[in-house]
Design a protein around this motif. Structure first.
Motif, PDB file in Angstrom:
ATOM      1  N   HIS A  89       0.801  -0.905  -0.051  1.00  0.00           N
ATOM      2  CA  HIS A  89       0.069  -0.065  -0.221  1.00  0.00           C
ATOM      3  C   HIS A  89       0.912   1.339   0.028  1.00  0.00           C
ATOM      4  CE1 HIS A  89      -3.364   2.595   1.471  1.00  0.00           C
ATOM      5  NE2 HIS A  89      -4.098   1.792   0.688  1.00  0.00           N
ATOM      6  N   HIS A 111      -5.448   4.803  -5.976  1.00  0.00           N
ATOM      7  CA  HIS A 111      -6.145   5.837  -5.392  1.00  0.00           C
ATOM      8  C   HIS A 111      -6.385   7.000  -6.459  1.00  0.00           C
ATOM      9  CE1 HIS A 111      -3.900   4.068  -1.932  1.00  0.00           C
ATOM     10  NE2 HIS A 111      -5.030   4.040  -1.271  1.00  0.00           N
ATOM     11  N   HIS A 120      -8.412  -2.140  -4.284  1.00  0.00           N
ATOM     12  CA  HIS A 120      -8.554  -2.576  -3.104  1.00  0.00           C
ATOM     13  C   HIS A 120      -9.503  -3.769  -2.755  1.00  0.00           C
ATOM     14  CE1 HIS A 120      -7.338   1.638  -2.464  1.00  0.00           C
ATOM     15  NE2 HIS A 120      -6.908   1.033  -1.157  1.00  0.00           N
ATOM     16  N   PHE A 306      -8.358  -0.293   9.064  1.00  0.00           N
ATOM     17  CA  PHE A 306      -8.370  -0.008   7.653  1.00  0.00           C
ATOM     18  C   PHE A 306      -9.118  -1.072   6.861  1.00  0.00           C
ATOM     19  CE2 PHE A 306      -6.433  -1.452   3.496  1.00  0.00           C
ATOM     20  CZ  PHE A 306      -6.321  -0.281   2.824  1.00  0.00           C
ATOM     21  N   HIS A 310     -12.558  -0.584   4.569  1.00  0.00           N
ATOM     22  CA  HIS A 310     -12.460  -0.936   3.024  1.00  0.00           C
ATOM     23  C   HIS A 310     -13.379  -2.216   2.826  1.00  0.00           C
ATOM     24  CE1 HIS A 310      -9.893   1.486   0.740  1.00  0.00           C
ATOM     25  NE2 HIS A 310      -9.308   1.901   2.012  1.00  0.00           N
TER      26      HIS A 310
HETATM   27 CU   LIG Z   1      -5.761   2.261  -0.100  1.00  0.00          CU
END
Ligand SMILES: [Cu+2]
Length: 401
Positions: A89, A111, A120, A306, A310
């Motif tokens: 990442h 992104h 993702h 995280f 996601h």
């Molecule tokens: Cu990300």
């Protein structure tokens, strides 16, 4: 006790380090006719659940498997499996020419553009399969941001707790806020690699400990209103849906694209916390400093929250797909920077086609080889989430009406 008084030092926006600017299409752009998924039963799928529905046994199993990834160092590697994922990442930020990137990709593959959702999705599935290699019963839970109870449940010491401690932030006109190192709960003992845990704005390391600054303005409102999430489903254009869900752009009153700090992006900040130049109504503040782990775009997977954020992003996409947007015709097939078109390999799953440049303040380029992948994954490969082996407790195959 450390006290920080907010004031402007350097100004930059959330995602402003991109070499290519990108504007999603206008809201009246044409879209393909609806396509629904086939009504087949898929009994062997892993089902991702809402965090508020997890039993204490399920929470413990998830935490235990995450620890196992943090503590397992594969043969020949310097980094644990978990740290390798964080590194993947981190290096998504290394695709500008100025950072020394080589090969096909010239922009962040994960992104700010259409591959945000597929990149993702693949990243989460790799993480989930690693967890399942340790405990096959584990799936990645999702955090429904509209559920008022979910934030507290996530932050409890029997799950992903706790809040950060030790630092007081004074924000002129907004009050004082607490945050700092996570010093109780299952992740208090974690040691993070300081070279890959950093603030991309100042370039400085965030240190060896997980940090959280919960509910600092401007991302201090929780839960997110249901209507704000529901409105995403009014858009049939993939690029619009993707951009709004990522939340670094939004539509203004005249339906023009403007800078935003919403949904997924604001949830990162709700946990991590930013310092900003000034707080004013009707203006997106500029970040001046990253405070906690979740607020750092590169390093955010170091905070296990995280994955839950996601999983919710991915769930909303999965639901959108099931609501008549199943076909690959909805995804842009050309015209995007490399890595973002339907059939472009997405680094790191590109067999060495692209090599990122350095990221952060220290030289970490020697670590790239430890995450080289010999599989090829394109957005096309991940459009059908059921084919990847999982579903959500909220996704339902319903006949076309
Ligand atoms: Cu990300």
């Amino acid at each position: 006790m450390v006290v920080i008084i907010a004031g402007s030092v350097i100004t930059t926006s959330i995602y402003r380090s991109y070499p290519y600017t990108y504007t999603p299409p206008a809201i009246n752009s044409p879209v393909p006719a609806p396509v629904y998924p086939p009504l087949i039963s898929s009994p062997n799928l892993s089902v991702r659940k809402n965090v508020v529905d997890l039993t204490s046994k399920e929470k413990a199993a998830f935490v235990k498997a995450v620890h196992a990834l943090k503590n397992t160092i594969p043969q020949g590697s310097k980094l644990s499996i978990y740290d390798q994922l964080v590194l993947e990442h981190v290096f998504t930020m290394g695709f500008s020419l100025s950072s020394g990137a080589k090969g096909s990709a010239k922009v962040n593959p994960a992104h700010g553009k259409p591959a945000f959702l597929p990149w993702h999705r693949q990243f989460l599935r790799v993480f989930e399969q690693a967890l399942q290699a340790i405990d096959p019963s584990v799936t990645v839970p999702y955090w429904d941001w509209t559920d008022p109870k979910a934030l507290e449940i996530v932050l409890e010491d029997d799950f992903l707790g706790s809040r950060g401690q030790g630092v007081t932030i004074e924000i002129p006109g907004a009050g004082t806020f607490q945050g700092g190192v996570v010093s109780s709960g299952p992740f208090a003992e974690w040691t993070l690699n300081e070279k890959i845990h950093f603030d991309p704005i100042t370039g400085k390391s965030l240190g060896p400990k997980l940090k959280r600054f919960i509910k600092l303005p401007p991302c201090d409102k929780y839960p997110i209103p249901k209507a704000k999430v529901e409105q995403l489903f009014r858009f049939d254009n993939y690029e619009i849906f993707n951009a709004l869900l990522e939340g670094a752009l939004k539509l203004d009153d005249k339906k023009n694209w403007v800078e935003g700090w919403e949904l997924h992006a604001c949830i990162h900040t709700l946990i991590g916390g930013s310092l900003v130049d000034k707080l004013e109504p009707n203006r997106v503040p500029q970040q001046t400093q990253i405070l906690g782990t979740m607020d750092s775009v590169p390093s955010s997977p170091y905070d296990p929250i995280f994955w839950l954020n996601h999983a919710n992003v991915d769930r909303l996409w999965a639901e959108w797909q099931d609501r008549g947007h199943t076909s690959s015709r909805f995804y842009p097939s050309k015209g995007m920077p490399f890595g973002h078109n339907l059939h472009d390999p997405m680094w790191p799953w590109d067999k060495g086609l692209s090599i990122p440049g350095n990221v952060g303040s220290e030289d970490i380029t020697s670590l790239v080889s430890s995450i080289q992948s010999n599989v090829v994954v394109t957005p096309m490969d991940v459009l059908d989430f059921r084919k990847l082996g999982y579903t959500y407790d909220t996704t339902r195959l319903v006949p076309k009406t």
